[in-house]
Write a protein that holds these residues in place. Structure first.
Motif, short mmCIF file in Angstrom:
data_model
loop_
_atom_site.label_atom_id
_atom_site.label_comp_id
_atom_site.label_asym_id
_atom_site.label_seq_id
_atom_site.Cartn_x
_atom_site.Cartn_y
_atom_site.Cartn_z
N GLU A 153 0.83 -1.20 0.00
CA GLU A 153 0.00 0.00 0.00
C GLU A 153 0.87 1.26 0.00
O GLU A 153 0.59 2.22 -0.74
CB GLU A 153 -0.94 0.00 1.20
N LYS A 154 1.91 1.27 0.81
CA LYS A 154 2.81 2.43 0.86
C LYS A 154 3.51 2.61 -0.48
O LYS A 154 3.69 3.75 -0.95
CB LYS A 154 3.83 2.27 1.98
N THR A 155 3.90 1.51 -1.09
CA THR A 155 4.57 1.58 -2.39
C THR A 155 3.62 2.14 -3.44
O THR A 155 4.02 2.96 -4.28
CB THR A 155 5.08 0.18 -2.81
N ALA A 156 2.37 1.71 -3.40
CA ALA A 156 1.38 2.21 -4.36
C ALA A 156 1.16 3.71 -4.19
O ALA A 156 1.09 4.46 -5.18
CB ALA A 156 0.05 1.46 -4.19
N VAL A 157 1.08 4.17 -2.95
CA VAL A 157 0.90 5.60 -2.69
C VAL A 157 2.11 6.38 -3.21
O VAL A 157 1.97 7.42 -3.86
CB VAL A 157 0.68 5.86 -1.18
N SER A 158 3.30 5.86 -2.95
CA SER A 158 4.52 6.52 -3.42
C SER A 158 4.56 6.57 -4.95
O SER A 158 4.94 7.58 -5.54
CB SER A 158 5.76 5.80 -2.90
N ALA A 159 4.16 5.48 -5.58
CA ALA A 159 4.14 5.44 -7.05
C ALA A 159 3.17 6.47 -7.61
O ALA A 159 3.46 7.12 -8.62
CB ALA A 159 3.78 4.04 -7.53
N GLU A 160 2.03 6.63 -6.97
CA GLU A 160 1.05 7.62 -7.40
C GLU A 160 1.62 9.04 -7.27
O GLU A 160 1.42 9.88 -8.14
CB GLU A 160 -0.24 7.50 -6.60
N LYS A 161 2.34 9.29 -6.18
CA LYS A 161 2.96 10.61 -5.99
C LYS A 161 4.01 10.88 -7.05
O LYS A 161 4.09 11.99 -7.59
CB LYS A 161 3.57 10.71 -4.60
N VAL A 162 4.82 9.88 -7.35
CA VAL A 162 5.86 10.03 -8.38
C VAL A 162 5.20 10.29 -9.74
O VAL A 162 5.65 11.16 -10.50
CB VAL A 162 6.77 8.78 -8.44
N SER A 163 4.15 9.57 -10.03
CA SER A 163 3.44 9.76 -11.30
C SER A 163 2.86 11.16 -11.40
O SER A 163 2.97 11.82 -12.44
CB SER A 163 2.33 8.71 -11.43
N ALA A 164 2.25 11.63 -10.33
CA ALA A 164 1.67 12.98 -10.33
C ALA A 164 2.77 14.02 -10.49
O ALA A 164 2.60 15.01 -11.23
CB ALA A 164 0.90 13.22 -9.03
#
Length: 77
Positions: A27-38
């Motif tokens: 879950e933390k990795t997914a949130v981080s990936a979303e932030k990087v994408s944004a």
């Protein structure tokens, strides 16, 4: 037999904790990936804006050079 049940219970608890830990990390990795994408999307927009601004400045500089060339004075010595 009782010790075997305890061991099985311990293994099951350990397994459950490991799964929860992996899930939390995922879950933390997914949130981080979303932030990087944004962030990457925002950087792309900013780069497009900079490119457009550069084209506009170049166009204005060309127009200015043309106008200035009309006012050049020939000085023969």
């Amino acid at each position: 037999m009782n010790k075997l049940s305890e061991k099985i219970s311990d293994v099951m608890n350990y397994k459950e904790q490991a799964i929860q830990s992996v899930s939390a990390i995922s879950e933390k990795t997914a949130v981080s990936a979303e932030k990087v994408s944004a962030s990457a999307t925002q950087q792309q927009k900013e780069m497009e804006y900079i490119a457009l601004s550069t084209k506009r400045v170049n166009h204005i500089a060309g127009e200015l050079a043309e106008v200035v060339s009309r006012f050049k004075v020939n000085q023969d010595k």
